[in-house]
Design a protein around this motif. Structure first.
Motif, mmCIF file in Angstrom:
data_model
loop_
_atom_site.group_PDB
_atom_site.id
_atom_site.type_symbol
_atom_site.label_atom_id
_atom_site.label_comp_id
_atom_site.label_asym_id
_atom_site.label_seq_id
_atom_site.Cartn_x
_atom_site.Cartn_y
_atom_site.Cartn_z
ATOM 1 N N UNK B 419 0.834 -1.205 0.000
ATOM 2 C CA UNK B 419 0.000 0.000 0.000
ATOM 3 C C UNK B 419 0.869 1.256 0.000
ATOM 4 N N UNK B 422 2.953 1.615 -3.176
ATOM 5 C CA UNK B 422 2.153 2.025 -4.334
ATOM 6 C C UNK B 422 1.970 3.538 -4.348
ATOM 7 N N UNK B 423 2.282 4.185 -3.229
ATOM 8 C CA UNK B 423 2.198 5.641 -3.174
ATOM 9 C C UNK B 423 3.562 6.287 -3.407
ATOM 10 N N UNK B 424 4.534 5.459 -3.757
ATOM 11 C CA UNK B 424 5.820 6.021 -4.149
ATOM 12 C C UNK B 424 6.929 5.869 -3.122
ATOM 13 N N UNK B 425 6.621 5.364 -1.916
ATOM 14 C CA UNK B 425 7.672 5.226 -0.914
ATOM 15 C C UNK B 425 8.520 3.994 -1.221
ATOM 16 N N UNK B 433 8.189 4.086 8.053
ATOM 17 C CA UNK B 433 6.933 4.762 8.349
ATOM 18 C C UNK B 433 6.044 3.881 9.238
ATOM 19 N N UNK C 91 4.791 3.872 -9.191
ATOM 20 C CA UNK C 91 4.137 5.108 -8.744
ATOM 21 C C UNK C 91 4.881 6.309 -9.306
ATOM 22 N N UNK C 96 -1.209 4.818 -10.322
ATOM 23 C CA UNK C 96 -1.821 4.949 -9.001
ATOM 24 C C UNK C 96 -2.886 3.872 -8.873
ATOM 25 N N UNK C 97 -2.906 3.241 -7.698
ATOM 26 C CA UNK C 97 -3.963 2.263 -7.450
ATOM 27 C C UNK C 97 -4.821 2.731 -6.288
ATOM 28 N N UNK C 98 -6.086 2.931 -6.551
ATOM 29 C CA UNK C 98 -7.036 3.183 -5.477
ATOM 30 C C UNK C 98 -7.499 1.817 -4.989
ATOM 31 N N UNK C 99 -7.199 1.488 -3.726
ATOM 32 C CA UNK C 99 -7.436 0.122 -3.234
ATOM 33 C C UNK C 99 -8.915 -0.155 -2.967
ATOM 34 N N UNK C 102 -8.599 -0.345 1.447
ATOM 35 C CA UNK C 102 -7.423 0.409 1.894
ATOM 36 C C UNK C 102 -6.991 -0.031 3.300
ATOM 37 N N UNK C 113 1.762 11.175 5.939
ATOM 38 C CA UNK C 113 1.816 10.137 4.909
ATOM 39 C C UNK C 113 1.815 10.760 3.507
ATOM 40 N N UNK C 116 4.995 12.718 2.713
ATOM 41 C CA UNK C 116 6.141 11.857 2.375
ATOM 42 C C UNK C 116 5.996 11.243 0.993
ATOM 43 N N UNK C 117 4.759 10.818 0.696
ATOM 44 C CA UNK C 117 4.516 10.222 -0.617
ATOM 45 C C UNK C 117 4.739 11.274 -1.702
ATOM 46 N N UNK C 153 -3.811 7.160 9.155
ATOM 47 C CA UNK C 153 -4.270 6.686 7.848
ATOM 48 C C UNK C 153 -5.251 5.503 7.980
ATOM 49 N N UNK C 154 -6.470 5.760 7.577
ATOM 50 C CA UNK C 154 -7.532 4.742 7.539
ATOM 51 C C UNK C 154 -7.841 4.070 8.876
ATOM 52 N N UNK C 166 -8.962 7.472 -0.531
ATOM 53 C CA UNK C 166 -8.212 6.971 -1.688
ATOM 54 C C UNK C 166 -8.245 7.999 -2.819
ATOM 55 N N UNK C 169 -6.050 10.873 -2.097
ATOM 56 C CA UNK C 169 -4.650 10.549 -2.393
ATOM 57 C C UNK C 169 -4.369 10.692 -3.882
ATOM 58 N N UNK C 173 -1.586 13.144 -5.395
ATOM 59 C CA UNK C 173 -0.364 12.583 -5.985
ATOM 60 C C UNK C 173 -0.329 12.721 -7.504
#
Lengths: 393, 467, 265
Positions: B419, B422-425, B433, C91, C96-99, C102, C113, C116-117, C153-154, C166, C169, C173
């Motif tokens: 997860x 997939x956001x780039x980390x 994290x 990424x 991008x994947x919307x889960x 999540x 979060x 950082x992303x 987060x979630x 999601x 995000x 992003x």
């Protein structure tokens, strides 16, 4: 090997055990698993026994016994057909888990059964094995050996009854071996009078894909100490343990469970429920070990304690020893408390008296275990005994 | 292995021990205890207290639980029990190994502090801050001294409370500390006084503060509140291989004490500490206990809730990193009065062969009705070489209670990594994290500068955790 | 080059994602059996199918979930094979994947979060203040309270909150291909509308963004108009068409398509 040799082997085994027992110190009161029971309670001076044999319990068996080998363990020794199995399995667990009281048992046992299922034998209808103490007083050591060969399965009910009016000390050791793909659904019902002090040591070794369901119900006795253990030695083996302790008056229960995950993809689930009335006291110690090799293990333990009187006392020590990070699930939970006031209120708004409502809640609390008893009649009998203990009938 | 003081040790400082003004001989004798007491010019009762404690130390067996193997390696005969520290010679900054200097750098430790932490400087040069703080405290009537001065200047308070919470008989190491203690903090907060800024051991640092056998006593009088912070995230390099402190907290009616510790002893140190608090009616005691360093730590901050409506809380975190480290930490809470509540939160991380153990006791005495307590232990294991144990004990002697205990052991879930990645980390960032998030319940309670430092420290520890 | 401007306002759609003959296994079990699909920049594709038809396997494989192993075939993004790239590298390319489900990350705040992303994807160009401003704007679009920025987060979010998070995000992003795995499941009608509007808004602002919408139901397609609809059965696309195909499925179900051959490249 002749019969005589087997006999000699047995005698030799007893002699060795006796020496080992005499050299094994009485555990001190602060050592692990001995904080809540006085080790002296389970001691017996062997000098008091006239011959090298303890009191003998009466064995009776009911159910359809086709395809099931069951007999007195002492008889099985003498039977050419089973001696090989007995030589292979007898004493293996007491050797792996050395312990003074198991050694005492090994040096002096006289009662107990041998149960064996041959390869691929599947027995659907529950078999009930009953040991009763008629006429026995003072002390008896009971030894059971259960061997399920590959692919076999059985529902086994093990009732031990001692309605003694004078003090009786019971020392029980059961050794269980489940070969590949075998399945044992095992219900232990302990029906002791309040004069009985007992120590019950049970160990099971599970091979690949074997399954043990262990239902353990403790209602009677003055002091009952139970040490249940399962070794999930090969992959995909699984053990499920359901326990009930229902205590009143001055009863003392000291239960331990040990589950060892020693192979990958093994699974364990444990649900131990304790309800205490009067001045009853329970200590529950649950040890869960996951070895380095036991990757993808799934382990869950739950211990719930319901205190029904001001003088009841409960201890809970759930332990985890985890040596790999690659577990699927590993957790435990404990609760201690009294009857939930909201539940009580809810039931009373439906017109129930407080006493009735409480009884329903307690029965509900014990139900998850009770429903696992594989025999309807027995289930009803145990339920009735529980009702009696709760003072409703 | 024998524990050596002032001999060769892993970080290679050179210690010119000949220059010490007073150095006891190895081993522990009555003479040594007497000379310690004499040198400090102590009142007679303290001398007697020390001697009695020494007898107890001799008689007490070693604990039969915990890491008995490592404990057995402690060689009491091979330890210097007292070094007159005011005379302690400074070491050379040049001799401090590069990796330690780098760690200070990356943690952003101020220059003067680094020298102190590395054992180079005996004084932390913050006299200005210290003085202004001391003036403010003085106005409030707050006493904040090192324990030796506390005994000299306020003998009546010390005598009243000293060793009342942790008697010498408590355990072998408490007896040892009682016999040879030196340094530590003494704090007294008068009734209805709030000490707003956290009191930090930093501010009045002298060499005795970080001593081997320090003794801390904090008394918060009725309706007062105080937050004390001990230690810091930067590595504390000590050649003393046995650290055995005793800390006693007394929260009188409606008082509040928070005690924050972050220990990061070097990996040659046995850190065997007894910490206990008593909370009277309506009082609140909180232990925030972070264990990052040492070879073996055994520490279970305790709270005795003796007055109605008292509340106790322990947040314990431990990072066990490497096969030479065992963090055996936890908490102990005793409910001895009705309507008392408690929360224990334990978070442990084991990695790279490290072993983290939670050991706890929750006891409810008869008559302590309407008690509520929640215990939650989470262990995170970062690799297959590490180990995590959980040994909680619950002894419940009263029916009108609501006790909940939960423990989980887990690894970083692949799905969570996916997860975050997939956001780039990167995998490393994602793991860090998750670990930081895991430690958050502790970190968020810390003052900002400590939180920042601790996060950086975890980051450093985690470096190279991937692959 | 993806973008070619052919005179005023006319954008030529070029290949963004291409999947050729893709076989995917999980735990030695083959789930996708030779899948083919091309998505051009700016297009909206809907993938529909029953539970267990391989839709989620498909979206997870695109994002590089380590449990899903490609046994043969190729996934190209910008005409470069990405089969072996880690999720974070994908990424960075703009996927991008919307889960569908999540995950919660306790202890890590939404703001931390996302920051950082964002830093990982775009470098450290935005100041914390600008970042917060941007975050709040996007939160307003999705009617997410600002307080959520400091929540973990979630953690403890409702199903609908997770789904909106999601999309938040995605909006933050700014991917070039947004794979949205059932962004509509578990949403009430108002939330569904909100989510769909946010997706549309993002699309309007970034007309070259391609969207791959994985869904059970036709309803979300009332709000987000697909260029193409594909039907998944047993790990393959068996039918492709325009928006009318979704309506047909709504009426007739999936049975009439069962047993149909996979669409070849």
């Amino acid at each position: 090997m002749t019969e005589v040799l087997v006999d000699n082997w047995l005698e030799e085994k007893k002699r060795q055990a006796k020496t080992a027992y005499e050299n094994c110190p009485i555990p001190d009161k602060v050592s692990h698993l001995w904080k809540y029971s006085d080790p002296e309670c389970f001691e017996y001076d062997l000098k008091n026994l006239p011959v090298c044999s303890s009191g003998k319990l009466k064995l009776s068996v009911s159910g359809n016994l086709n395809n099931v080998v069951i007999m007195e363990l002492s008889e099985a020794y003498k039977n050419e057909k089973y001696k090989e199995l007995i030589l292979k399995y007898f004493g293996k667990h007491t050797e792996s888990y050395p312990n003074r009281l198991a050694l005492l048992n090994e040096s002096i046992w006289s009662s107990g059964y041998f149960l064996c299922l041959k390869k691929n034998q599947k027995v659907e209808e529950p078999i009930t094995v009953k040991l009763s103490s008629d006429g026995v007083s003072d002390f008896c050591a009971v030894r059971n050996l259960i061997v399920l060969e590959e692919g076999s399965s059985i529902n086994l009910i093990d009732e031990i009854v001692a309605e003694n009016k004078t003090p009786l000390l019971i020392n029980l050791v059961s050794e269980i071996f489940l070969d590949k793909n075998s399945k044992l659904n095992y219900a232990n019902i302990q029906l002791y009078s309040k004069e009985v002090t007992s120590h019950n040591f049970q160990r099971a070794k599970l091979e690949e894909k074997s399954e043990l369901t262990n239902v353990f119900i403790a209602l009677g006795g003055k002091i009952s100490k139970v040490d249940l253990g399962a070794n999930l030695s090969k992959s995909h083996a699984q053990v499920t343990t359901y326990g009930i302790v229902l205590g009143d008056n001055n009863q003392k229960f000291d239960h331990h469970t040990t589950v060892e995950h020693n192979a990958p993809y093994t699974k364990s689930d444990l649900n131990f429920r304790v309800a205490l009335k009067g001045k009853a006291r329970s200590a529950y110690t649950g040890n869960l070990k996951i070895s380095h090799e036991a990757i993808k293990s799934d382990a869950h333990q739950e211990n719930r304690n319901l205190l029904l009187s001001a003088d009841a006392k409960a201890e809970s020590i759930p332990e985890l020893e985890i040596l790999t990070n690659d577990v699927t699930r590993c957790n435990h939970g404990v609760t201690v408390g009294q009857i939930d006031k909201d539940q009580l209120y809810y039931l009373m708004t439906r017109g129930l008296e407080q006493g009735e409502a409480e009884q329903i809640i307690i029965e509900g609390f014990l139900e998850p275990t009770l429903s696992k008893i594989p025999d309807k009649a027995l289930n009803e009998e145990v339920s009735l005994r529980i009702k009696k203990k709760l003072g409703v009938v | 292995m024998a524990l050596e003081l002032n001999n060769e040790y892993q970080y290679g400082f050179h210690d010119s021990e000949e220059n010490y003004a007073f150095k006891s001989t190895r081993g522990l004798t009555k003479e040594i205890v007497l000379s310690i007491s004499k040198m400090k010019n102590e009142p007679k009762w303290m001398t007697e207290f020390r001697l009695k404690a020494l007898e107890i130390f001799y008689k007490k067996p070693m604990p039969k639980w915990g890491n008995t193997g490592l404990l057995a390696e402690i060689d009491f005969e091979n330890i210097f029990y007292y070094v007159k520290s005011s005379e302690k010679q400074e070491k050379n900054w040049e001799d401090v190994p590069k990796e330690i200097k780098n760690t200070f750098d990356r943690l952003g430790i101020p220059e003067a502090e680094r020298k102190f932490l590395a054992g180079v400087s005996a004084q932390y040069e913050s006299e200005v801050v210290y003085h202004s703080l001391r003036e403010d405290l003085k106005k409030l009537g707050v006493l904040f001294l090192d324990m030796d001065s506390g005994l000299r200047e306020h003998p009546e308070i010390v005598k009243k409370y000293f060793a009342t919470i942790i008697p010498s008989e408590d355990n072998k190491f408490a007896a040892l500390n009682s016999a040879v203690w030196s340094g530590g903090s003494f704090i007294y907060v008068p009734p209805n006084t709030n000490v707003e800024i956290p009191l930090q051991a930093y501010f009045r640092i002298n060499t005795e503060n970080m001593g081997q056998f320090e003794r801390t006593l904090i008394i918060a009088d009725e309706g007062s509140s105080v937050h004390y912070i001990e230690g810091c995230t930067a590595p504390t390099y000590s050649s003393d291989s046995l650290h055995s402190a005793v800390v006693e907290l007394i929260a009188l009616k409606n008082a509040k004490i928070r005690y924050t510790t972050i220990q990061n002893w070097s990996k040659n140190v046995y850190n065997l500490v007894t910490k206990r608090a008593v909370a009277h009616e309506g009082a609140v005691v909180e232990w925030l206990d972070g264990n990052m360093g040492s070879k073996l730590t055994m520490k279970y901050p305790s709270i005795y809730l003796v007055g109605e409506r008292a509340h106790g809380e322990v947040v314990s975190v431990a990072l066990a990193s490497g096969s030479d480290q065992h963090q055996d930490a936890g908490a102990k809470i005793v409910h001895a009065a009705p309507n008392t509540t408690s929360v224990i939160t334990s978070k442990s991380i084991s990695r790279n062969g490290g072993r983290a153990t939670y050991r706890g006791l929750l006891k409810v005495h008869k008559g302590a009705f309407n008690v509520k307590s929640t215990v939650k232990c989470d262990a995170l294991m970062l690799d297959e070489k590490s180990r995590s144990d959980t040994y909680p004990t619950m002894e419940i002697d009263e029916k009108g209670v609501q006790i909940e205990h939960e423990a989980t052991v887990s690894k970083i879930e692949d799905e969570k990594l996916f997860y975050l990645m997939s956001r780039g980390l990167s995998e490393e960032q994602a793991k860090l994290m998750i670990v930081n998030g895991f430690m958050e319940p502790f970190v968020k309670e810390l003052p900002m500068e400590y939180a920042v430092e601790l996060n950086r420290l975890i980051e450093l520890e985690m470096e190279g955790a991937v692959g | 080059m993806i973008l070619e401007i052919l005179g005023e306002g006319i954008i030529k759609m070029t290949e963004l994602l291409k999947i050729e003959n893709l076989y995917v296994k999980i735990d030695e079990k083959e789930i996708l059996h030779g899948l083919n699909l091309q998505i051009n920049s700016g297009e909206v594709h809907a993938v529909m199918g029953r539970n267990g038809s391989g839709k989620s396997t498909f979206s997870n494989t695109l994002m590089g979930h380590p449990a899903y192993k490609i046994s043969s075939g190729q996934i190209s993004f910008d005409k470069k094979a990405i089969n072996d790239l880690k999720p974070n590298d994908r990424a960075k390319l703009g996927l991008f994947l919307g889960f569908q489900y999540p995950l919660s990350i306790p202890g890590v705040t939404v703001a931390n979060f996302l920051r950082q992303a964002n830093k990982a994807l775009k470098g450290d160009s935005v100041s914390p203040r600008d970042f917060r401003k941007l975050l709040y704007e996007k939160m307003d679009d999705l009617e997410i309270e600002h307080a959520f920025a400091t929540r973990y987060v979630n953690d403890g979010f409702s199903g609908g909150e997770k789904k909106r998070m999601e999309i938040l995000q995605m909006a933050m992003l700014e991917p070039r291909l947004a794979i949205l795995d059932e962004p509509d499941s578990g949403l009430d009608i108002d939330s569904l509308k909100l989510v769909a509007e946010s997706i549309n808004k993002y699309k309007q602002k970034n007309p070259l963004v391609a969207i791959l919408l994985v869904t059970h139901y036709q309803r979300i397609l009332d709000y987000i108009k697909p260029d193409k609809v594909h039907v998944f059965i047993d790990g393959n696309i068996v039918e492709s068409g325009g928006p009318e195909l979704a309506l047909e499925l709504e009426k007739k179900g999936y049975d009439w398509l069962t047993g149909k051959e996979a669409i070849k490249a």
